[in-house]
Motif scaffolding. Sequence first.
Motif, mmCIF file in Angstrom:
data_model
loop_
_atom_site.group_PDB
_atom_site.id
_atom_site.type_symbol
_atom_site.label_atom_id
_atom_site.label_comp_id
_atom_site.label_asym_id
_atom_site.label_seq_id
_atom_site.Cartn_x
_atom_site.Cartn_y
_atom_site.Cartn_z
ATOM 1 N N ALA A 61 3.631 9.591 5.932
ATOM 2 C CA ALA A 61 3.585 10.168 4.588
ATOM 3 C C ALA A 61 3.959 9.123 3.543
ATOM 4 O O ALA A 61 3.362 9.073 2.452
ATOM 5 N N LEU A 62 4.925 8.267 3.869
ATOM 6 C CA LEU A 62 5.296 7.189 2.950
ATOM 7 C C LEU A 62 4.180 6.162 2.859
ATOM 8 O O LEU A 62 3.833 5.682 1.768
ATOM 9 N N LEU A 63 3.576 5.817 3.989
ATOM 10 C CA LEU A 63 2.440 4.896 3.968
ATOM 11 C C LEU A 63 1.279 5.482 3.170
ATOM 12 O O LEU A 63 0.584 4.756 2.445
ATOM 13 N N ALA A 64 1.050 6.783 3.302
ATOM 14 C CA ALA A 64 -0.027 7.420 2.550
ATOM 15 C C ALA A 64 0.233 7.332 1.049
ATOM 16 O O ALA A 64 -0.693 7.092 0.256
ATOM 17 N N ALA A 65 1.488 7.513 0.639
ATOM 18 C CA ALA A 65 1.830 7.383 -0.778
ATOM 19 C C ALA A 65 1.583 5.955 -1.266
ATOM 20 O O ALA A 65 1.107 5.740 -2.385
ATOM 21 N N LEU A 68 -2.152 5.494 -1.732
ATOM 22 C CA LEU A 68 -2.607 6.084 -2.989
ATOM 23 C C LEU A 68 -2.281 5.182 -4.169
ATOM 24 O O LEU A 68 -3.069 5.057 -5.115
ATOM 25 N N GLU A 69 -1.120 4.534 -4.121
ATOM 26 C CA GLU A 69 -0.749 3.614 -5.196
ATOM 27 C C GLU A 69 -1.687 2.408 -5.228
ATOM 28 O O GLU A 69 -2.121 1.978 -6.304
ATOM 29 N N ILE A 70 -2.027 1.872 -4.061
ATOM 30 C CA ILE A 70 -2.959 0.747 -4.009
ATOM 31 C C ILE A 70 -4.338 1.179 -4.480
ATOM 32 O O ILE A 70 -5.033 0.436 -5.196
ATOM 33 N N SER A 128 -9.011 9.832 -2.455
ATOM 34 C CA SER A 128 -8.927 8.724 -3.414
ATOM 35 C C SER A 128 -10.094 7.769 -3.226
ATOM 36 O O SER A 128 -10.650 7.247 -4.201
ATOM 37 N N GLY A 129 -10.495 7.542 -1.969
ATOM 38 C CA GLY A 129 -11.651 6.704 -1.711
ATOM 39 C C GLY A 129 -12.937 7.361 -2.178
ATOM 40 O O GLY A 129 -13.829 6.698 -2.723
#
Length: 215
Positions: A61-65, A68-70, A128-129
């Motif tokens: 979940a942290l990696l997913a956040a 999204l930022e990238i 997002s993609g």
Amino acid sequence: MAPTGKGRATYHHGDLAAALVQATLEIVDEVGVRGFSVAEAARRTRVSPAAPYRHFADRDALLAAAALEISRRLRALYEEAVPDVESPQERLAMVAGSFVRAAARYRGGLDILFAPGLRAAHPEVRESGREFVDMLLPSAFAVLPPGQGAATAVALLDALHALARGYVAQLLDGKFGDPAEVVEEIAARASQAARTLVAGYRIPDGPAAGDAVIC
């Protein structure tokens, strides 16, 4: 968020989630996605090992956040580059240059964005993609011959993506030299290669479709 030394940041006024995302990006830059741990992100933000789980259910979940930022930053780089570009061909070509610049600036961030399994487990990353693709589709349709459908437009965008990631991989592997020193040169090369790729899909110049060409 304020720097407190190499690789460290503090947070304030409830910005722990943002601080953890930034720490995640820094850690992945250094050790890759596989080497990332929530415990290290907590250490760098100077909170307890349990604190990140108040904002993120688990490591992914942290990696997913962070992904999204990238994605947001990549889109911003692209949007900064094209406001005065009217040609759909050039708008598409600039995708490759934007990817190269993003890789040089954020390095491991793109690895997070395309990490195996992350997109499948987190629909928001996939979305997002999809939003980026939707932004590019009008330009893709504009360069295609009449009658070409969405599948061809998506194929063009997939080809551009593959081309851009090829340049990114070589850039980050040091094939072109120090990424910080050669980024603009390689971004220009990638954009030129993308122009050639797009030209292969373009509406033919010269006689209108259906006109006979006598050689």
